[in-house]
Design a protein around this motif. Structure first.
Motif, PDB file in Angstrom:
ATOM      1  N   GLU A  39       6.871   9.290  16.389  1.00 46.38           N
ATOM      2  CA  GLU A  39       7.385  10.485  17.066  1.00 46.38           C
ATOM      3  C   GLU A  39       6.371  11.618  17.061  1.00 46.38           C
ATOM      4  OE1 GLU A  39      10.448  11.247  18.397  1.00 46.38           O
ATOM      5  OE2 GLU A  39      12.032  10.144  17.323  1.00 46.38           O
ATOM      6  N   MET A  40       5.315  11.427  16.301  1.00 44.01           N
ATOM      7  CA  MET A  40       4.386  12.533  16.090  1.00 44.01           C
ATOM      8  C   MET A  40       3.223  12.521  17.053  1.00 44.01           C
ATOM      9  SD  MET A  40       4.097  12.805  11.984  1.00 44.01           S
ATOM     10  CE  MET A  40       5.511  13.015  10.924  1.00 44.01           C
ATOM     11  N   VAL A  41       2.951  11.366  17.602  1.00 46.28           N
ATOM     12  CA  VAL A  41       1.780  11.271  18.467  1.00 46.28           C
ATOM     13  C   VAL A  41       2.155  11.620  19.896  1.00 46.28           C
ATOM     14  CG1 VAL A  41       0.565   9.584  17.060  1.00 46.28           C
ATOM     15  CG2 VAL A  41       2.232   8.812  18.758  1.00 46.28           C
ATOM     16  N   THR A  42       1.124  11.862  20.688  1.00 44.60           N
ATOM     17  CA  THR A  42       1.344  12.176  22.089  1.00 44.60           C
ATOM     18  C   THR A  42       0.651  11.131  22.938  1.00 44.60           C
ATOM     19  OG1 THR A  42       1.219  14.489  21.460  1.00 44.60           O
ATOM     20  CG2 THR A  42       1.152  13.991  23.828  1.00 44.60           C
TER      21      THR A  42
ATOM     22  N   ALA B  27       0.236   4.353   0.348  1.00 45.14           N
ATOM     23  CA  ALA B  27      -0.029   5.417   1.322  1.00 45.14           C
ATOM     24  C   ALA B  27       0.450   5.047   2.725  1.00 45.14           C
ATOM     25  CB  ALA B  27      -1.510   5.741   1.345  1.00 45.14           C
TER      26      ALA B  27
ATOM     27  N   ASP C 186       0.662   2.423  13.058  1.00 44.32           N
ATOM     28  CA  ASP C 186      -0.616   3.008  12.678  1.00 44.32           C
ATOM     29  C   ASP C 186      -1.720   2.534  13.618  1.00 44.32           C
ATOM     30  OD1 ASP C 186       0.941   3.853  10.571  1.00 44.32           O
ATOM     31  OD2 ASP C 186      -0.659   3.605   9.091  1.00 44.32           O
TER      32      ASP C 186
ATOM     33  N   ASN D  49      -5.294   7.483  20.056  1.00 40.13           N
ATOM     34  CA  ASN D  49      -6.306   8.459  19.720  1.00 40.13           C
ATOM     35  C   ASN D  49      -7.611   8.175  20.448  1.00 40.13           C
ATOM     36  OD1 ASN D  49      -8.531   9.499  17.653  1.00 40.13           O
ATOM     37  ND2 ASN D  49      -6.637  10.673  17.373  1.00 40.13           N
TER      38      ASN D  49
ATOM     39  N   ALA E  73       2.003  10.932  -1.188  1.00 41.25           N
ATOM     40  CA  ALA E  73       1.596   9.530  -1.180  1.00 41.25           C
ATOM     41  C   ALA E  73       0.146   9.388  -1.607  1.00 41.25           C
ATOM     42  CB  ALA E  73       1.812   8.936   0.200  1.00 41.25           C
ATOM     43  N   MET E  74      -0.700  10.320  -1.148  1.00 37.13           N
ATOM     44  CA  MET E  74      -2.108  10.242  -1.522  1.00 37.13           C
ATOM     45  C   MET E  74      -2.285  10.411  -3.030  1.00 37.13           C
ATOM     46  SD  MET E  74      -3.702  12.484   1.603  1.00 37.13           S
ATOM     47  CE  MET E  74      -5.446  12.412   1.188  1.00 37.13           C
TER      48      MET E  74
ATOM     49  N   ARG F 243       4.758  10.039  22.721  1.00 35.39           N
ATOM     50  CA  ARG F 243       5.504   9.356  21.665  1.00 35.39           C
ATOM     51  C   ARG F 243       5.474   7.851  21.916  1.00 35.39           C
ATOM     52  NH1 ARG F 243       7.967  13.912  23.003  1.00 35.39           N
ATOM     53  NH2 ARG F 243       8.419  15.423  21.344  1.00 35.39           N
TER      54      ARG F 243
ATOM     55  N   LEU G 154      -2.740  12.360   8.831  1.00 36.67           N
ATOM     56  CA  LEU G 154      -2.172  12.821  10.093  1.00 36.67           C
ATOM     57  C   LEU G 154      -3.118  13.725  10.887  1.00 36.67           C
ATOM     58  CD1 LEU G 154       0.421  12.676  11.710  1.00 36.67           C
ATOM     59  CD2 LEU G 154       1.304  14.605  10.399  1.00 36.67           C
TER      60      LEU G 154
ATOM     61  N   PHE H 143       7.419  17.737   9.718  1.00 31.68           N
ATOM     62  CA  PHE H 143       7.108  17.693  11.131  1.00 31.68           C
ATOM     63  C   PHE H 143       8.149  18.442  11.965  1.00 31.68           C
ATOM     64  CE2 PHE H 143       7.417  15.512  15.261  1.00 31.68           C
ATOM     65  CZ  PHE H 143       6.103  15.569  15.695  1.00 31.68           C
TER      66      PHE H 143
ATOM     67  N   MET I 109      -5.033  12.010  13.276  1.00 28.72           N
ATOM     68  CA  MET I 109      -4.292  11.106  14.145  1.00 28.72           C
ATOM     69  C   MET I 109      -3.721  11.797  15.370  1.00 28.72           C
ATOM     70  SD  MET I 109      -2.153   8.762  11.498  1.00 28.72           S
ATOM     71  CE  MET I 109      -2.937   7.802  10.211  1.00 28.72           C
ATOM     72  N   VAL I 110      -3.575  13.096  15.290  1.00 27.45           N
ATOM     73  CA  VAL I 110      -2.945  13.799  16.397  1.00 27.45           C
ATOM     74  C   VAL I 110      -3.989  14.203  17.429  1.00 27.45           C
ATOM     75  CG1 VAL I 110      -0.988  14.646  15.057  1.00 27.45           C
ATOM     76  CG2 VAL I 110      -3.130  15.947  15.093  1.00 27.45           C
ATOM     77  N   THR I 111      -3.504  14.571  18.571  1.00 26.43           N
ATOM     78  CA  THR I 111      -4.392  15.009  19.635  1.00 26.43           C
ATOM     79  C   THR I 111      -4.042  16.434  20.004  1.00 26.43           C
ATOM     80  OG1 THR I 111      -4.313  12.768  20.463  1.00 26.43           O
ATOM     81  CG2 THR I 111      -5.306  14.427  21.911  1.00 26.43           C
TER      82      THR I 111
ATOM     83  N   ASP J  77       0.843  -1.193   0.000  1.00 23.54           N
ATOM     84  CA  ASP J  77       0.000   0.000   0.000  1.00 23.54           C
ATOM     85  C   ASP J  77       0.874   1.237   0.000  1.00 23.54           C
ATOM     86  OD1 ASP J  77      -1.737   2.049   0.391  1.00 23.54           O
ATOM     87  OD2 ASP J  77      -2.374   1.452   2.402  1.00 23.54           O
TER      88      ASP J  77
ATOM     89  N   ASN K 284       3.026  18.845  18.844  1.00 22.44           N
ATOM     90  CA  ASN K 284       3.919  17.998  19.596  1.00 22.44           C
ATOM     91  C   ASN K 284       4.752  18.801  20.572  1.00 22.44           C
ATOM     92  OD1 ASN K 284       6.659  16.325  19.730  1.00 22.44           O
ATOM     93  ND2 ASN K 284       4.949  14.950  19.269  1.00 22.44           N
TER      94      ASN K 284
ATOM     95  N   LYS L 223      -0.908   7.344  -4.915  1.00 23.85           N
ATOM     96  CA  LYS L 223      -1.821   6.214  -4.790  1.00 23.85           C
ATOM     97  C   LYS L 223      -3.004   6.356  -5.751  1.00 23.85           C
ATOM     98  CE  LYS L 223      -4.434   3.576  -1.446  1.00 23.85           C
ATOM     99  NZ  LYS L 223      -4.483   3.158  -0.038  1.00 23.85           N
TER     100      LYS L 223
ATOM    101  N   PHE M 238      -4.698   2.949  10.939  1.00 25.13           N
ATOM    102  CA  PHE M 238      -5.078   3.778  12.065  1.00 25.13           C
ATOM    103  C   PHE M 238      -6.487   3.442  12.557  1.00 25.13           C
ATOM    104  CE2 PHE M 238      -6.971   7.727  13.700  1.00 25.13           C
ATOM    105  CZ  PHE M 238      -6.038   8.104  14.664  1.00 25.13           C
TER     106      PHE M 238
ATOM    107  N   ARG N  26      -7.358  16.651  17.349  1.00 28.20           N
ATOM    108  CA  ARG N  26      -7.415  16.549  15.884  1.00 28.20           C
ATOM    109  C   ARG N  26      -7.294  17.950  15.294  1.00 28.20           C
ATOM    110  NH1 ARG N  26     -10.855  13.077  18.090  1.00 28.20           N
ATOM    111  NH2 ARG N  26     -10.641  10.877  17.533  1.00 28.20           N
TER     112      ARG N  26
ATOM    113  N   LEU O   4       5.350   8.456  12.245  1.00 23.40           N
ATOM    114  CA  LEU O   4       4.197   8.658  13.117  1.00 23.40           C
ATOM    115  C   LEU O   4       4.521   8.458  14.604  1.00 23.40           C
ATOM    116  CD1 LEU O   4       1.203   9.260  12.990  1.00 23.40           C
ATOM    117  CD2 LEU O   4       0.774   6.824  12.659  1.00 23.40           C
TER     118      LEU O   4
END
Lengths: 327, 327
Positions: A269-272, A69, A237, A244, B74-75, A274, B267, B213, B270-272, A67, B244, B78, A213, B274, A267
């Motif tokens: 490193e991007m989420v909270t 993406a 993901d 989330n 990527a989108m 980490r 993304l 990022f 996916m973040v908090t 995939d 972040n 694809k 995700f 959103r 990703l």
DNA sequence: GACGACTGTGTAACCGGTTTCGCGACGTTT
DNA sequence: AAACGTCGCGAAACCGGTTACACAGTCGTC
């Protein structure tokens, strides 16, 4: 603009023009000059298709990923693309969309127009992959098939380290969120089970889930219902989806539940917080696979090679001491 | 296995075999049967390179994107890949790595071996793009060049909506984090300025930053130092970086500061919290661009076409009422 | 029964390069 | 001066398909 036009303009034969572009020092300096000038004036550039036909190699590589993406695929594609370009190859990219039939169709369609094929985490049977490898040089990643060159960056052990890590933090009830059936999932599950046996844990296995995700979002509630204090997800993901949904439900990570991913994609490193995750060197795997393929194309006998890259548990903020009682 | 082998086996001429594979009903049913059987037994499959040479079209499309690993690219890839495959084309993918020279080199290298070329957010000059379009049918996205077909999914207005949204929430001090110089950044900045003028705001512009990022992480502290209560970022990656770093510094979003992104990549969800973001229909743009290219290849005269897709502000959790005083 | 239209197939040229082979010119060796 | 090796280049075959054109056979028509 054909080679014959240039030849006529420069007053030489087509053969000489061809030589100028392929083995420049097989032709006398001043003849070369004349040819280059003529080519310049006519804005001639050799037709790569004709060249491919005559040389019987295309100068192209192909890669089939599950995939596009998906960021893990993206990392591999990127690495391979760079490596390919560096070696003078162009790259065909195709996606199987996680469909077995498509993978096979796409690979077969690509095979005759490339000099070599890379298959990232292929789904197909061993027999089919071997057959494909007869047709065209093939390197697979995240998969082992007898007789086919491979790069694996996947070790059951490292998933085991994740379990040890959680065990050391006091977790006794652990869930594993399975990904799509395949080499990676099998290995990860095996590593999990081995470590579990060693430590006297019996991980709950949920899934399989698509490696997305949204699967994590959906799985989050199942995880809570299962009454575990830690989750190991098939990939980042899914793990990000968990975080989330946990955030939405007010479940604190890592205070209430710890989360471990796999792949260490951007990703993580991007989420909270980490993500603690099993680092799989996707870029390095792509580079290695591409180099392996290219060396094979350079004649280096046909013997299948194999390369193993080491993965590693990266501890970040999403894991912590087990809570006194499950969330 | 060549066409002549099959011809010999089936007792017909190569021309007939060729017809069987290209215009099957131009040949008598039983002859066709014999040929197909022979082909089957010999496991013959037409060589696409030879076919390309003879037909003077390759059956391939090419796409050049700024960065494969970037999820916006990527989108598009694809979408284009799917559309291309659907129409029987294979896809070459190349990345410019945001380098002008590479973009040009790569595009020129791809041009002669594809029937059409897609350029996503190209950096090159108008003149160069027009020249390329002489060489091979070209469709560009997120860029307008006279004489070249284009799909834009970018409207200055929508960035303006983001500003109105923030203004309505009481924000008076807004920063814009600029992305790499180019069409998108220019448009977004213009939209911002227009709306700012209309509403009596003077946005602070920071940057330009690479559209990554890590840029957002770095920019976060600059934003706080600038004393604004809201930030509009060039894209979601940068915005995610902001979130972040804000989380790390204990700055609450949207209570202390509001954040708006651009692109609405995966993304953003996916973040908090959103991300509130300007939705750019990348997938649709890819599909449209691919279709446009393919119709052009089908003869539909050479007139450049243009398609405009509409973007839209998606309000999510990262924007809220302005705080009494800046963070 | 002759003529024309239509079908199905083969011959051969062609797409635009590469490469083998051979030839003449030139320089070196004896 | 003859013999030999090297160098630079051209002629022509070749890579593996496609397709314009020609031709033979069949069918329908008047």
């Amino acid at each position: 603009m054909t080679i014959r036009d240039v030849a006529a303009r420069a007053g030489v034969s087509p053969a000489t023009v061809s030589r100028v572009f392929t083995q420049p020092d097989a032709v006398a300096p001043d003849t070369r000059r004349r040819v280059l000038d003529a080519a310049e004036e006519l804005r001639y550039t050799p037709n790569p298709v004709a060249r491919s036909l005559a040389r019987r190699r295309t100068g192209n590589l192909g890669i089939v990923v599950p995939d596009i993406a998906n960021s893990y695929s993206a990392m591999i594609i990127k690495a391979v693309q760079l490596e390919a370009r560096h070696a003078g190859y162009a790259l065909f990219v195709a996606a199987s969309e996680e469909l077995l039939d498509d993978e096979e169709r796409v690979a077969r369609a690509l095979a005759p127009q490339v000099d070599g094929l890379l298959l990232a985490s292929p789904l197909g049977t061993d027999a089919y992959l071997r057959e494909l490898a007869e047709l065209v040089p093939v390197v697979v990643t995240n998969r082992l098939v007898d007789g086919v060159s491979a790069v694996v960056a996947e070790s059951a052990e490292t998933t085991g380290h994740a379990v040890e890590h959680l065990h050391a933090l006091g977790h006794r009830d652990i869930a594993y969120l399975a990904g799509p059936d395949g080499y990676s999932n099998t290995r990860r599950l095996a590593g999990l089970r081995d470590a579990g046996d060693r430590l006297g844990l019996r991980p709950v296995v949920l899934g399989p889930f698509p490696a997305r995700f949204s699967s994590g979002v959906r799985a989050a509630d199942l995880v809570l219902a299962a009454g575990v204090t830690a989750v190991v997800a098939f990939n980042d993901d899914i793990a990000a989806g968990l975080l989330n949904r946990f955030a939405d439900r007010g479940v604190r990570v890592p205070d209430h539940v710890s989360v471990v991913g796999h792949d260490d994609t951007a990703l993580a490193e991007m989420v909270t917080p980490r993500l603690t995750t099993v680092h799989i060197p996707a870029g390095a795997a792509g580079v290695t696979a591409a180099q392996m393929l290219i060396t094979q194309l350079r004649g280096d006998n046909g013997a299948p090679r194999r390369s193993e890259l080491s993965s590693e548990l990266i501890v970040r903020g999403s894991t912590g001491p087990a809570p006194a009682r499950p969330a």
